[in-house]
Each structure stands twice: as structure tokens, then as C-alpha cells.
Write a protein that holds these residues in place. Structure first.
Motif, short mmCIF file in Angstrom:
data_model
loop_
_atom_site.label_atom_id
_atom_site.label_comp_id
_atom_site.label_asym_id
_atom_site.label_seq_id
_atom_site.Cartn_x
_atom_site.Cartn_y
_atom_site.Cartn_z
N ARG A 31 6.36 -28.67 -1.96
CA ARG A 31 5.33 -29.03 -2.95
C ARG A 31 5.74 -30.26 -3.74
O ARG A 31 4.91 -31.13 -4.03
CB ARG A 31 5.09 -27.85 -3.89
CG ARG A 31 4.33 -26.69 -3.27
CD ARG A 31 4.26 -25.52 -4.24
NE ARG A 31 3.38 -24.46 -3.77
CZ ARG A 31 3.32 -23.25 -4.31
NH1 ARG A 31 4.09 -22.96 -5.36
NH2 ARG A 31 2.50 -22.34 -3.83
N ALA A 32 7.03 -30.34 -4.10
CA ALA A 32 7.52 -31.53 -4.81
C ALA A 32 7.37 -32.76 -3.94
O ALA A 32 7.04 -33.85 -4.43
CB ALA A 32 8.97 -31.32 -5.22
N ARG A 72 5.08 -33.23 -1.68
CA ARG A 72 3.66 -33.61 -1.66
C ARG A 72 3.29 -34.43 -2.89
O ARG A 72 2.57 -35.43 -2.78
CB ARG A 72 2.77 -32.37 -1.56
CG ARG A 72 1.28 -32.70 -1.60
CD ARG A 72 0.40 -31.55 -1.21
NE ARG A 72 0.56 -30.40 -2.09
CZ ARG A 72 -0.18 -29.28 -1.98
NH1 ARG A 72 -1.09 -29.18 -1.01
NH2 ARG A 72 0.01 -28.28 -2.82
N ARG A 73 3.79 -34.03 -4.05
CA ARG A 73 3.51 -34.80 -5.26
C ARG A 73 4.15 -36.20 -5.17
O ARG A 73 3.54 -37.19 -5.57
CB ARG A 73 4.05 -34.06 -6.49
CG ARG A 73 3.31 -32.76 -6.80
CD ARG A 73 3.71 -32.22 -8.17
NE ARG A 73 5.13 -31.85 -8.24
CZ ARG A 73 5.58 -30.64 -7.93
NH1 ARG A 73 4.76 -29.70 -7.50
NH2 ARG A 73 6.87 -30.38 -8.04
N ARG A 74 5.34 -36.26 -4.62
CA ARG A 74 6.06 -37.52 -4.51
C ARG A 74 5.35 -38.48 -3.54
O ARG A 74 5.35 -39.70 -3.72
CB ARG A 74 7.48 -37.23 -4.02
CG ARG A 74 8.50 -38.30 -4.31
CD ARG A 74 9.89 -37.81 -3.91
NE ARG A 74 10.41 -36.84 -4.87
CZ ARG A 74 10.79 -35.60 -4.57
NH1 ARG A 74 10.71 -35.15 -3.32
NH2 ARG A 74 11.25 -34.80 -5.51
N ALA A 101 2.12 -38.51 -2.81
CA ALA A 101 0.69 -38.74 -3.12
C ALA A 101 0.38 -40.23 -3.18
O ALA A 101 1.05 -40.99 -3.88
CB ALA A 101 0.34 -38.07 -4.44
N ASN A 120 9.91 -39.49 1.63
CA ASN A 120 10.38 -38.49 0.67
C ASN A 120 11.88 -38.62 0.44
O ASN A 120 12.36 -38.51 -0.70
CB ASN A 120 10.06 -37.08 1.17
CG ASN A 120 10.34 -36.02 0.12
OD1 ASN A 120 9.89 -36.11 -1.02
ND2 ASN A 120 11.12 -35.01 0.50
#
Length: 325
Positions: free
Chosen positions: A26-27, A29-31, A33, A75
């Protein structure tokens, strides 16, 4: 012998690989975006041994650079604490393209060490993204050894193509997207290679959905590892240059596959070639051989879905020579 005197190789064999949590995916995915594409899913039917088979195709070959590996490369570079201006990676193709693209996006220099067998199409793509390309050895393993040494010599950051927590977490974002795009919990079929993709899917989805790994019969890296109880080297014996992928599955992927009871299906090279040709003929979709491996499992009958189940098939890469037929 004291703890400090234990040889590195023995210590490494005893060490457990890091476990990648869903929170890390999830982290990622935020990174990521705004930096990667949320690739679409196409619901259709494909020819199977006994008639049409409903499938959902995850069109990950539409990702930047034509490969899912861009997710992990970005990532990794975005999450590292001690950034240098230079990154080094060993690759037989797509990881090099992904890291070159990610480094260019972030304004960093990139060197890719490739084996002598690396496809020219993929080397040209690395050049196109500004990477320095160095040839070393006849296998990925030899190129990897040189990459580690080179990174140390140059004071550069070394990225592993697939066996690295941040790389696996980045690939896992595909799994989070699938949860939003496909209703229910159908199984997900994906190519194994070195294991970064299946490891990421496993980290993201856990036991919520079955992940089925698919490998070409000439490099049964995961099958061999599961049989041996640990990652082992397998000898690649394929005339198909594009299928000269990693001959040893990563520690992270092996750990996830073993804990989750993930099956590894082997598919004939001819079936993979036929699946790629089918994608072009029926859908005008161009993928590389490894990108068609998961579909080949369905079309050849190596994988048969349960009645009423529409499996998800990840088409993971498109870096190939044209024409494909």
C-alpha cells in the motif's frame, strides 16, 4: 568459531528472507501515484483445449517501458534512504529497461550489466532511456556478480532485478489494482521468471486469491526450488532468446510461494509461442514470450479453471522484436 567469524555464505543460508507485508505494498502504491499507469483489465474468452475459456486479461504490457518491472524499479529508487547519483543493476532485459527509465525520470545515472545473450531490442530500449550498458558473462548470474562489484567500485546504489523488498512491493501494486478491477476472488496466473511478480501478487493478496505461477519448461526455477526446499540453480536450455530469464528464483518469491502453497506450472516453449501468436492474431496485442506464458497455461490445458471461474491472466511485458509471427 565466533558469530563474527561465520562465513557470509553460511550466515546467508540461515537467514530468513524479509517478509513483505500488504502495508508495504500500500505504501508503494502511494509512492507510485502519478508515476505509473493503472493498467486496464479486458474480460474476454480465449481458445482452450475443449472450447472457449472465459478469462480476464490484465494488460500490464501497457505499463511504461512495456514491463511491470517499472513499478518495482521506481518504488526501490524512491524509497531508498541513502540515494546516490548512480544506480547499477544486472538484467537480461526488462529489469534493465525499467531501472533505466526510473533513473531517467528521477535524474539519476544508470548502468545495466547484461549477459552476452541479452536481446538487442531490450538493450536498445535501455540505451533509449539513457543507460550505460555493459556486457559481462553468458548468464544472468555472471552479470549479477559483476553488477555487485561494479556498484561497489563506483560508489553506486545496487538494485536487484527481482529479489529485493522494495521491488517486490512495487510489483504488488498490480494485486491492489486487481482487487478494484475484478469482482470476486478469482485465481491470478502470472509468469514466474525470477519471481518478483508472483511475490508481489502474493504479498498484496495473501490468501485472498490463489496465485498460480507459470514457468517455461526449460527454466523451472520455482518448481525446482519447491522440490529442493530452497532456491537452486537450473540450467536454461531454450533456443528462444527472449526466454533466457533468471535460472534461480529469488529468496523472497520462494518464501512466499512456499508459505502460500503457490503452484508452479511448467509450459512448453511451443505453447508459449502459440499463445503469443494467438494474442496478435485475435486481439492485435503484441507481447514478448514471457508475457504470454500465463495465457499459454490456459490455452494448452496445463491449467484448467473450475467451472464458472474466470481466471485473471497477467500479460506482463511487450519488449519484443516485430513481427511476432
Amino acid at each position: 568459531m565466533s558469530a563474527r567469524e561465520v562465513p557470509v555464505s553460511e550466515s546467508a543460508e540461515r537467514a530468513e528472507p524479509p517478509r513483505i507485508l500488504r502495508t508495504e505494498v500500500r505504501a508503494a502504491r502511494r509512492r507510485l501515484a502519478g508515476r505509473v499507469r493503472k493498467t486496464p483489465v479486458f474480460h474476454t474468452s480465449v481458445d482452450g483445449p475443449s472450447g472457449p475459456v472465459p478469462v480476464s486479461l490484465k494488460l500490464e504490457f501497457l505499463q511504461h517501458g512495456g514491463t511491470f518491472k517499472v513499478r518495482g524499479a521506481l518504488n526501490a529508487l524512491l524509497s531508498t534512504r541513502e540515494q546516490t547519483g548512480h544506480v547499477v543493476v544486472a538484467s537480461g532485459g526488462n529489469a534493465g529497461i525499467a531501472v533505466a527509465l526510473a533513473a531517467a525520470q528521477l535524474g539519476r545515472d544508470c548502468t545495466v550489466v547484461v549477459p552476452e545473450s541479452a536481446p538487442h531490442t531490450k538493450v536498445a530500449a535501455m540505451w533509449a532511456h539513457g543507460a550505460e550498458v555493459l556486457w559481462h558473462g553468458t548468464s544472468y548470474a555472471e552479470a549479477q556478480q559483476r553488477a555487485v562489484t561494479l556498484a561497489a567500485e563506483r560508489g553506486a546504489e545496487h538494485l536487484h532485478a527481482y529479489d529485493m523488498p522494495a521491488v517486490v512491493a512495487g510489483a504488488g501494486v498490480i494485486g491492489l489494482e486487481l482487487e478494484e478491477q475484478v469482482r470476486g476472488r478469482p485465481p491470478v496466473l502470472a509468469a514466474i521468471g525470477g519471481g518478483g511478480l508472483i511475490a508481489g501478487l502474493g504479498a498484496a493478496l495473501g490468501r485472498r486469491r490463489q496465485i498460480v505461477g507459470v514457468e517455461s519448461e526449460h527454466t523451472p526455477a520455482l518448481s525446482a526450488a519447491l522440490a529442493a526446499g530452497k532456491p537452486v540453480d537450473v540450467a536454461a536450455q531454450s533456443p528462444a532468446t527472449e526466454l533466457l530469464c533468471a535460472t534461480r528464483v529469488g529468496d523472497i518469491a520462494f518464501d512466499i510461494a512456499q508459505r502460500h502453497g503457490m503452484p508452479a506450472l511448467s509450459v512448453a516453449d511451443d505453447a508459449i509461442s502459440a499463445a503469443r501468436e494467438y494474442l496478435w492474431r485475435e486481439f492485435r496485442v503484441v507481447v514478448e514470450l514471457e508475457g504470454a506464458a500465463a495465457l499459454a497455461a490456459v490455452q494448452s490445458g496445463v491449467y484448467t479453471p473450475e467451472p464458472g471461474v474466470r481466471p485473471i491472466v497477467v500479460l506482463c511485458g511487450a519488449n519484443t522484436e516485430l513481427p511476432v509471427v
